[in-house]
Each structure stands twice: as C-alpha cells, then as structure tokens.
Write a protein that holds these residues in place. Structure first.
Motif, PDB file in Angstrom:
ATOM      1  N   UNK A 147       0.830  -1.216   0.000  1.00 13.61           N
ATOM      2  CA  UNK A 147       0.000   0.000   0.000  1.00 13.61           C
ATOM      3  C   UNK A 147       0.862   1.263   0.000  1.00 13.61           C
ATOM      4  N   UNK A 148       1.653   1.458  -1.076  1.00  9.69           N
ATOM      5  CA  UNK A 148       2.525   2.638  -1.119  1.00  9.69           C
ATOM      6  C   UNK A 148       1.705   3.927  -1.166  1.00  9.69           C
ATOM      7  N   UNK A 149       2.364   5.028  -0.843  1.00 17.25           N
ATOM      8  CA  UNK A 149       1.714   6.330  -0.874  1.00 17.25           C
ATOM      9  C   UNK A 149       1.584   6.869  -2.304  1.00 17.25           C
ATOM     10  N   UNK A 150       2.412   6.334  -3.205  1.00 20.25           N
ATOM     11  CA  UNK A 150       2.374   6.757  -4.601  1.00 20.25           C
ATOM     12  C   UNK A 150       3.040   5.691  -5.455  1.00 20.25           C
ATOM     13  N   UNK A 151       2.596   5.588  -6.703  1.00 24.00           N
ATOM     14  CA  UNK A 151       3.185   4.676  -7.687  1.00 24.00           C
ATOM     15  C   UNK A 151       3.747   5.515  -8.822  1.00 24.00           C
ATOM     16  N   UNK A 152       4.988   5.227  -9.191  1.00 24.41           N
ATOM     17  CA  UNK A 152       5.580   5.800 -10.401  1.00 24.41           C
ATOM     18  C   UNK A 152       5.972   4.608 -11.265  1.00 24.41           C
ATOM     19  N   UNK A 153       5.483   4.586 -12.489  1.00 22.06           N
ATOM     20  CA  UNK A 153       5.787   3.460 -13.365  1.00 22.06           C
ATOM     21  C   UNK A 153       6.256   3.934 -14.736  1.00 22.06           C
ATOM     22  N   UNK A 154       7.197   3.194 -15.301  1.00 26.19           N
ATOM     23  CA  UNK A 154       7.595   3.448 -16.686  1.00 26.19           C
ATOM     24  C   UNK A 154       6.422   3.094 -17.592  1.00 26.19           C
ATOM     25  N   UNK A 155       6.329   3.769 -18.708  1.00 24.58           N
ATOM     26  CA  UNK A 155       5.280   3.439 -19.675  1.00 24.58           C
ATOM     27  C   UNK A 155       5.669   2.195 -20.464  1.00 24.58           C
TER      28      UNK A 155
END
Length: 132
Positions: free
Chosen positions: A56-64
């Motif tokens: 349950x992270x506070x934010x997700x950053x993902x490569x496209x």
C-alpha cells in the motif's frame, strides 16, 4: 512562537517505482530519496501490482514502456481494484506529456517526463497529490 523539536513530524512516505531499466531505477531512486521519500523499486509490472496490494505505497511511479504490460495498463489495473484505487499514480515517459498520447489515461494519473524535466514534474505531482 518558539521552535520545538516536538513540532517536527517526519513523513514516512513510500513510493513504489516500477521500471525495467536498472539505470533509470537507480537514478530516480536517488532523486526521490533526496526529497526525503523512501523508494521500493521493482522491475516487473506484475510484481509492481503485487507490491501495491501488499505494501500500500503512498504513490506509484511506473515506466510506460515495459515488456509484459505498459505503465498505462498497470495504473488502470490498480485503479480498477477498489482497495487501492485511490493510490496516487504517475507514468514516466520520455515522449510527450500530452494526455492525448495516452488514450484511456485516468484523470487522476499524472505524467512525469524523464531527464531534466523529471524533478519539476515530480514536484508538481507531489504537490497535486498532497504527499509529504
């Protein structure tokens, strides 16, 4: 009013970074850590989805661009799961930051440009999502 150490709160913010490229993961982890956030980096989007459900992270950053699914596919999958649907998310792109280039992009997902523009885009995302 006098400053007191009791007035300080350290935000324990965890950001999940999903990218198959080690060099990008290392660079972005350093940049995000420098902002005071913890980073959990995974290279596979399926592992990323599992990490969202477990940690349950506070934010997700993902490569496209990834092999088994795109970053857009990953964030749409997260947004379809009620228990984690409100998790702030952003997609890393080296292409355009025009939302029209990402058909079906949920309204609450931001685009982060890689390279020199990442820091500015990341700061805007943190402010918009109210993180930290």
């Amino acid at each position: 009013q006098n400053f007191s150490a009791d007035d300080m709160r350290i935000a324990q913010v965890e950001i999940l970074l999903v990218t198959p490229t080690r060099a990008i993961a290392k660079l972005l982890t350093q940049q995000v850590n420098a902002c005071g956030f913890r980073v959990n980096a995974v290279s596979d989007p399926v592992d990323g989805l599992t990490a969202v459900l477990r940690a349950r992270p506070d934010m997700i950053i993902t490569s496209q661009e990834m092999r088994t699914m795109t970053g857009l596919d990953l964030v749409r999958a997260v947004k379809a799961i009620a228990s984690v649907a409100k998790t702030p998310a952003a997609i890393l792109t080296s292409k355009s930051n025009e939302r029209g280039a990402f058909p079906g992009l949920p309204d609450d997902v931001m685009l982060l440009r890689t390279g020199d523009l990442f820091a500015d885009d990341f700061a805007k995302a943190i402010a918009q999502f109210g993180i930290g």
